[in-house]
Enzyme design. Structure first.
Site, PDB file in Angstrom:
ATOM      1  N   GLY A 233       0.771  -1.240   0.000  1.00 28.43           N
ATOM      2  CA  GLY A 233       0.000   0.000   0.000  1.00 28.43           C
ATOM      3  C   GLY A 233       0.795   1.277   0.000  1.00 28.43           C
ATOM      4  N   GLY A 274       4.034  -3.917  -3.336  1.00 23.12           N
ATOM      5  CA  GLY A 274       3.982  -4.121  -4.778  1.00 23.12           C
ATOM      6  C   GLY A 274       4.407  -2.876  -5.530  1.00 23.12           C
ATOM      7  N   ARG A 275       3.477  -1.929  -5.618  1.00 26.71           N
ATOM      8  CA  ARG A 275       3.677  -0.725  -6.423  1.00 26.71           C
ATOM      9  C   ARG A 275       4.984  -0.004  -6.103  1.00 26.71           C
ATOM     10  NH1 ARG A 275      -0.326   2.077  -9.001  1.00 26.71           N
ATOM     11  NH2 ARG A 275      -1.846   0.921  -7.765  1.00 26.71           N
ATOM     12  N   CYS A 350     -10.801   3.364 -29.957  1.00 25.56           N
ATOM     13  CA  CYS A 350     -11.987   4.103 -30.386  1.00 25.56           C
ATOM     14  C   CYS A 350     -12.837   4.476 -29.180  1.00 25.56           C
ATOM     15  CB  CYS A 350     -12.793   3.245 -31.341  1.00 25.56           C
ATOM     16  SG  CYS A 350     -11.760   2.525 -32.608  1.00 25.56           S
TER      17      CYS A 350
END
Ligand code: PLP
Length: 399
Positions: A233, A274-275, A350
Site C-alpha cells: 500500500g 507491490g507498487r 476508439c
C-alpha cells in the site's frame, strides 16, 4: 527513486532505431530495480520481513532481479503460485486474495505456501484439505477491523465493509474453529487496508494501530503469534513526482516504534509491497502518430494507448512524460509539430477514455517523436486490456 533519463533514453533510442514502423515499448531498468529494493530492505528494521507482491509486475526478469533482496513473494492466485514455483522452488511464498479456489488452496498446501485466510468458509475448506492430506498448514487470518487511524487514500480495501478479509464480528468464530483444528497453524494476523499511501507519518500510525490491535487480540484470546503482516500500500506520486513517499523518514519512525520496550519478543512484521517496489524501474515509450488541433486544444495521438498502459486511466491521473526528439523524417509531406503549448496525449482506441495525459505543457513535439512515460513498472502492462482492437503488443525490453 529518480529516473535515470540518460540511460533510459539510450535504451529507447537503440530499440527504436532497430524497429520497423511506429513503435511502442516497455523498458525496465533492472539495475535500478535491484538498487531500489536494496534501499527498501536497508530501511526496514531487523524485526521486519520484506516480500514483493508480484501482481504489481510478475515478469520473470523483475522477479529474478528482486529475489536476492526479498524474503519471499506474495501471490494472489494459483497461477502466480505456479509461476513463482517454476522459477523459485525454495523461496518463501505467501498467498492472499478473496475467492480462493479449493484447487488453489490445495496447491498452496502442496507448495508449502502460507495462506492468508479471508473468511470462515475459506478456513473450513482449508481445514478439510489439510485433513485430507494429513498436512499442517501455516496461515494468517486476514482481518478487516474498523480503525480510526485509517486515513483515506484513493484506494481503500478495508476499515469499512468490503469483500476483503474477515469482518471483525466473525473473528471469534474463526478463532474458535482454529482451536478445533490442530492441522491449521495460526501464525498471525494480516492487514492490508489501503493502497496509495504517500504520507510516511500516517503509514507508521496505521502500522502502530495494527500492532496494538494484534496485541489486544492476543491478550483477549490467549494467542501466541509469530507474524503480523502489514500488507503493502505504499504509494507512488504520479501527480507530483518530486514528492514521493519519504522512505528514510518512514524507516526511522518505524525503528522507533519497534524499539519500544513492550515490543520485546513481539511478532515480526511482514511487508508485502507491490507498487512502491516495481513502479520506478519501468518506462512506457510511444511514438507520436498524429498531432491535431480541436477547439483550441492540441492532441497528440500515439502508437499504443491505455490498452497497453492503463495506469493513468486506472488511477485517474494525467501521467507525466518526457519528449524524446527523433530527427529522422523521410516523408514527402510536412511534419506536423507544435511548440510551447499544452498537449493531450491519446492512444489508438476508439474511445474517449483512451487518454494518457491531459493538457500537459510541452516545449516541442512532432509526429515521429517519442513520448517516454516513467513510473510504468507496476500495475501497467499487467492491468491493461491488451487485445482490445488487436493492435500488436509493445516490445518489452529489460536492461
Ligand atoms: C495488491 C496487494 C498488495 C500490494 O499492494 P501495493 O499497493 O501494490 O503495495 C499487498 N497485499 C495484498 C493482500 C494485496 O492484495
Amino acid at each position: 527513486m529518480k529516473p535515470d533519463w540518460d540511460k533510459v533514453t539510450a535504451a529507447v533510442r537503440a530499440a527504436h532505431g532497430a524497429a520497423e514502423g511506429p513503435w511502442s515499448a516497455y523498458l525496465y531498468d533492472l539495475q535500478a530495480l535491484a538498487r531500489h529494493a536494496a534501499h527498501i530492505r536497508e530501511g526496514l528494521p531487523p524485526q521486519c520481513d520484506f516480500f514483493y507482491a508480484v501482481k504489481a509486475n510478475s515478469d520473470a526478469p523483475l522477479l529474478h532481479a528482486l529475489a536476492p533482496h526479498v524474503d519471499g513473494f506474495e501471490a494472489s492466485s494459483g497461477g502466480e503460485i505456479t509461476w513463482l514455483r517454476e522459477q523459485f522452488p525454495h523461496t518463501q511464498l505467501i498467498f492472499s486474495g478473496p475467492g480462493k479456489l479449493d484447487t488453489e488452496l490445495a496447491l498452496a498446501i502442496e507448495q508449502r505456501v502460507t495462506v492468508h485466510v479471508e473468511s470462515l468458509h475459506e478456513l473450513e475448506r482449508l481445514a478439510a484439505l489439510a485433513r485430507a492430506g494429513g498436512q499442517r498448514v501455516p496461515l494468517l487470518l486476514r482481518v478487516n477491523p474498523p480503525l480510526a487511524e485509517l486515513a483515506t487514500t484513493t484506494l481503500v480495501m478495508g476499515g469499512k465493509p468490503t469483500q476483503f478479509g474477515i469482518a471483525i464480528e466473525h473473528l471469534p468464530a474463526c478463532l474458535q474453529r482454529l482451536r478445533q483444528e490442530p492441522l491449521l497453524d495460526l501464525r498471525g494476523f494480516h492487514f492490508h487496508l489501503l493502497s496509495h499511501q504517500l504520507d510516511a507519518d500516517r503509514h507508521v500510525q496505521l502500522l502502530s494501530a495494527y500492532l496494538q490491535q494484534s496485541r489486544q487480540w492476543c491478550t483477549q484470546y490467549g494467542l501466541h503469534i509469530e507474524h503480523i503482516n502489514v500488507g503493502g500500500g505504499i504509494g507512488v506520486n504520479y501527480r507530483d513526482p518530486v514528492q514521493q513517499f519519504d522512505w528514510p523518514r518512514f524507516s526511522a519512525s518505524l525503528a522507533q516504534l519497534l524499539a519500544q520496550p513492550e515490543r520485546a519478543g513481539a511478532p515480526r512484521l511482514r511487508f508485502e509491497l507491490g507498487r512502491y517496489v516495481s513502479a520506478f524501474c519501468g518506462y512506457y515509450a510511444a511514438e507520436v502518430i498524429d498531432i491535431k488541433q480541436a477547439g483550441g486544444r492540441t492532441f497528440a495521438v500515439v502508437r499504443g494507448g491505455t490498452h497497453q498502459f492503463r495506469t493513468p486511466y486506472a488511477q485517474g491521473h494525467s501521467h507525466p512524460f518526457h519528449v524524446l526528439p527523433v530527427d529522422r523524417w523521410d516523408r514527402p509531406y510536412p511534419r506536423p509539430g507544435v511548440t510551447d503549448c499544452t498537449v493531450t496525449v491519446a492512444g489508438q482506441l476508439c474511445t474517449p477514455k483512451d487518454v494518457l495525459a491531459t493538457d500537459a505543457p510541452v516545449a516541442h513535439v512532432r509526429v515521429g517523436d517519442l513520448l517516454l512515460f516513467p513510473y510504468a513498472g507496476a500495475y501497467a502492462w499487467h492491468i491493461s486490456h491488451h487485445d482490445f482492437l488487436r493492435h500488436p503488443h509493445p516490445q518489452h525490453i529489460y536492461f
